[in-house]
Write a protein that holds these residues in place. Structure first.
Motif, PDB file in Angstrom:
ATOM      1  N   LEU A 465      40.666 -48.551  19.251  1.00 36.14           N
ATOM      2  CA  LEU A 465      39.585 -48.935  20.153  1.00 36.14           C
ATOM      3  C   LEU A 465      38.240 -49.084  19.414  1.00 36.14           C
ATOM      4  CD1 LEU A 465      38.438 -50.033  22.769  1.00 36.14           C
ATOM      5  CD2 LEU A 465      38.214 -47.790  23.748  1.00 36.14           C
ATOM      6  N   GLY A 466      37.926 -47.942  18.409  1.00 35.03           N
ATOM      7  CA  GLY A 466      36.828 -47.622  17.909  1.00 35.03           C
ATOM      8  C   GLY A 466      36.657 -48.786  16.760  1.00 35.03           C
ATOM      9  N   GLU A 467      37.791 -48.912  16.194  1.00 35.98           N
ATOM     10  CA  GLU A 467      37.816 -50.372  15.305  1.00 35.98           C
ATOM     11  C   GLU A 467      37.521 -51.724  16.027  1.00 35.98           C
ATOM     12  OE1 GLU A 467      40.784 -52.637  11.827  1.00 35.98           O
ATOM     13  OE2 GLU A 467      41.368 -50.634  12.654  1.00 35.98           O
ATOM     14  N   SER A 468      38.096 -51.645  16.781  1.00 33.52           N
ATOM     15  CA  SER A 468      38.070 -53.000  17.799  1.00 33.52           C
ATOM     16  C   SER A 468      36.405 -53.301  17.960  1.00 33.52           C
ATOM     17  CB  SER A 468      38.843 -53.129  18.758  1.00 33.52           C
ATOM     18  OG  SER A 468      38.680 -54.242  19.621  1.00 33.52           O
ATOM     19  N   ARG A 469      35.700 -52.351  18.519  1.00 32.06           N
ATOM     20  CA  ARG A 469      34.460 -52.325  18.731  1.00 32.06           C
ATOM     21  C   ARG A 469      33.719 -52.576  17.641  1.00 32.06           C
ATOM     22  NH1 ARG A 469      33.835 -47.242  23.076  1.00 32.06           N
ATOM     23  NH2 ARG A 469      34.943 -48.265  25.076  1.00 32.06           N
ATOM     24  N   ALA A 470      33.812 -51.910  16.660  1.00 23.86           N
ATOM     25  CA  ALA A 470      32.970 -52.145  15.314  1.00 23.86           C
ATOM     26  C   ALA A 470      33.152 -53.479  14.742  1.00 23.86           C
ATOM     27  CB  ALA A 470      33.467 -51.031  14.345  1.00 23.86           C
ATOM     28  N   ARG A 471      34.455 -54.116  14.967  1.00 29.36           N
ATOM     29  CA  ARG A 471      34.607 -55.507  14.252  1.00 29.36           C
ATOM     30  C   ARG A 471      34.091 -56.349  15.153  1.00 29.36           C
ATOM     31  NH1 ARG A 471      38.396 -56.229  10.723  1.00 29.36           N
ATOM     32  NH2 ARG A 471      39.852 -54.761   9.792  1.00 29.36           N
ATOM     33  N   ARG A 472      33.944 -56.470  16.419  1.00 28.29           N
ATOM     34  CA  ARG A 472      33.149 -57.350  17.394  1.00 28.29           C
ATOM     35  C   ARG A 472      31.684 -57.199  17.097  1.00 28.29           C
ATOM     36  NH1 ARG A 472      34.673 -55.406  21.617  1.00 28.29           N
ATOM     37  NH2 ARG A 472      33.091 -54.028  22.385  1.00 28.29           N
TER      38      ARG A 472
END
Length: 496
Positions: A465-472
């Protein structure tokens, strides 16, 4: 010649019964999921694979026809072990995820062995390694018994295996023949190309062996609690109590100074020590952390040699050790306060947040020891293990990299000081906090993290989830400042 006694012979229970069909199906599911999900990274796929492996152990622990239920502690360890695997699914940072995975394996071994003593809790992971080969032999025997049968579980298992093989082979062929079909499969299932077949086969074997080992331990655990450490020779009251009373006096004197100086404010620190606020904080934290650890060691040996002749001896032990524990809690508070002062001056880092977490956990252990002195100590080993697992879970859920970035960004907003070199080393979990920085500091901090993530998204089961938020965030507001601006705007902060 006398026959040699096998290792762990005195600790073994009865040999496991025939492997159950439900266990074999669960092992098969864990193996296939390992093959499909573990080639692209670790995130929610760990939890997905752990569920059928846990079911294999559960079915193996229940003899055929039995309606017995797992004990409360075994259930607690099992649920806790699965809960810890949520951390890699949520956090991009590798260090809290590593702690969570190791702790999950430790709790799983406790759930399988059902240990209650200190030695049992420490040694229980060895049982998993002991069961690797035995689990393979046990599972193969069960497969052979069912493989040749024309009725029952044999046909069903053969049908499942054949269906899985056909799906993998023809799915890979069709994905290679049509790009649109490959994109559709890529959004739903892992890469099944033939190029990665050797690695996928290895993951299949590892998943099956691991699940079989866990199931074998559940069916025939090693009883580590049978190992008994004899208590030490009881000492006389004077010989035992006098050194501890002297130590209590020393602790009391130190704590009196701490309450007067450390909590008296900046001016008091300068007047009484001649040091700066931050230098005074840095000067003593590590010594206080070591003092806390040594105090726990003193308590362990004091309990081993404590007088045990009657009620008066028990009261003496409680009074002396209870006082020492209470004074040690003040030392813990002083150490945490010192680190907070140091962070105010120099910022928060991974090392600093980690040692503070350890110091707080040591304080929890001291509180548990004090409670054991009042209500008895039978539950103490399991309570300490549970507190360690709960601490690791809380540490991962709070996202330490995000906390570090949040604290340092807040410090920058108040003082204008920020170590961009350190901010660049954080994981994608820190991006939401670093996104609040003004330009060019924002771009200078986020660009290395964006480069590490790359432009290509991983599959859903291997992306936290941390990577997904950062990518967004990075996709919505890409780093825009040139690299040259980063050298000009960098704040040189010394991390001592």
């Amino acid at each position: 010649m006398p026959a040699t006694t096998p290792i762990f012979a005195d600790l073994r229970t009865d040999p496991p019964g025939p492997v159950r069909t439900a266990t074999l199906f669960s092992v098969l599911a864990a193996a296939v999921l390992s093959m499909l999900l573990f080639g692209d990274g670790l995130a929610i796929n760990l939890l997905i694979v752990a569920v059928p492996a846990a079911l294999a152990a559960y079915f193996a622990s229940r003899p055929a026809g039995s309606r017995s239920r797992p004990g409360a502690w075994s259930l607690t360890w099992g649920v806790g072990g699965l809960a810890l695997l949520i951390v890699p699914a949520l956090r991009d940072a590798g260090w809290p995820s590593f702690l969570a995975i190791v702790s999950s394996a430790a709790l799983g071994s406790l759930a399988l062995h059902g240990c209650r003593t200190w030695l049992g809790i420490v040694l229980s992971p060895i049982g998993l390694f002991d069961a690797v080969w035995k689990g393979i032999v046990w599972g193969w025997r069960g497969l052979r018994e069912r493989g040749g049968s024309a009725r029952g579980a044999g046909p069903a298992m053969r049908a499942v295996a054949m269906a899985a093989a056909l799906l993998l082979v023809f799915g890979a062929l069709f994905a290679g023949a049509d790009a649109a079909f490959a994109d559709l499969l890529g959004d739903l299932i892992p890469d099944t190309s033939l190029a990665g077949a050797p690695v996928r086969l290895l993951l299949l074997v590892v998943g099956a062996v691991g699940a079989l080992a866990a199931a074998h331990v559940a069916a025939s655990p090693l009883r580590w609690d049978r190992l008994v450490v004899e208590p030490g020779r009881a000492r006389g009251r004077m010989e035992w109590a006098l050194p501890l009373i002297v130590l209590n006096v020393l602790f009391a004197a130190f704590n009196a100074v701490q309450l007067a100086v450390l909590f008296g404010g900046y001016d008091t620190v300068l007047d009484r020590t001649g040091l700066s606020y931050s230098a005074y904080a840095r000067q003593g934290f590590w010594q206080l952390l070591l003092a806390t650890l040594l105090t726990l060691l003193v308590i362990v040996f004091a309990l081993r040699w404590a007088p045990r002749d009657g009620a008066k001896d028990r009261s003496l032990v409680r009074a002396v050790l209870g006082t020492l524990c209470a004074l040690t809690l003040v030392v813990v508070a002083s150490a945490v306060r010192r680190m907070d002062m140091y962070v105010e001056a120099y910022g928060l880092t991974r090392l600093r947040i980690s040692v503070v977490a350890v110091e707080l956990w040591l304080g929890v252990i001291i509180l548990l020891i004090m409670a054991a002195g009042i209500w008895g100590a039978r539950w103490l080993p399991r309570a300490v293990a549970a507190s360690a697992a709960a601490g690791v879970l809380a540490f991962g859920l709070m996202s330490p990299d995000a906390v570090i970035a949040e604290r340092n960004v807040h410090r920058y907003e108040n003082t204008g000081k920020l170590d961009l070199d350190y901010a660049r080393q954080l994981s994608a979990d820190a991006v939401p906090a670093l996104d609040r920085l003004p330009e060019p500091q924002r771009s200078c901090a986020i660009r290395p993290i964006a480069d590490d993530l790359g432009w290509q998204r991983g599959p859903w089961y291997a992306m936290s989830l941390g990577e997904s938020r950062a990518r967004r965030i990075i996709e919505e507001r890409p780093p825009s400042a040139p690299w040259g601006a980063c050298g000009e705007e960098r704040a040189a902060v010394s991390y001592r």
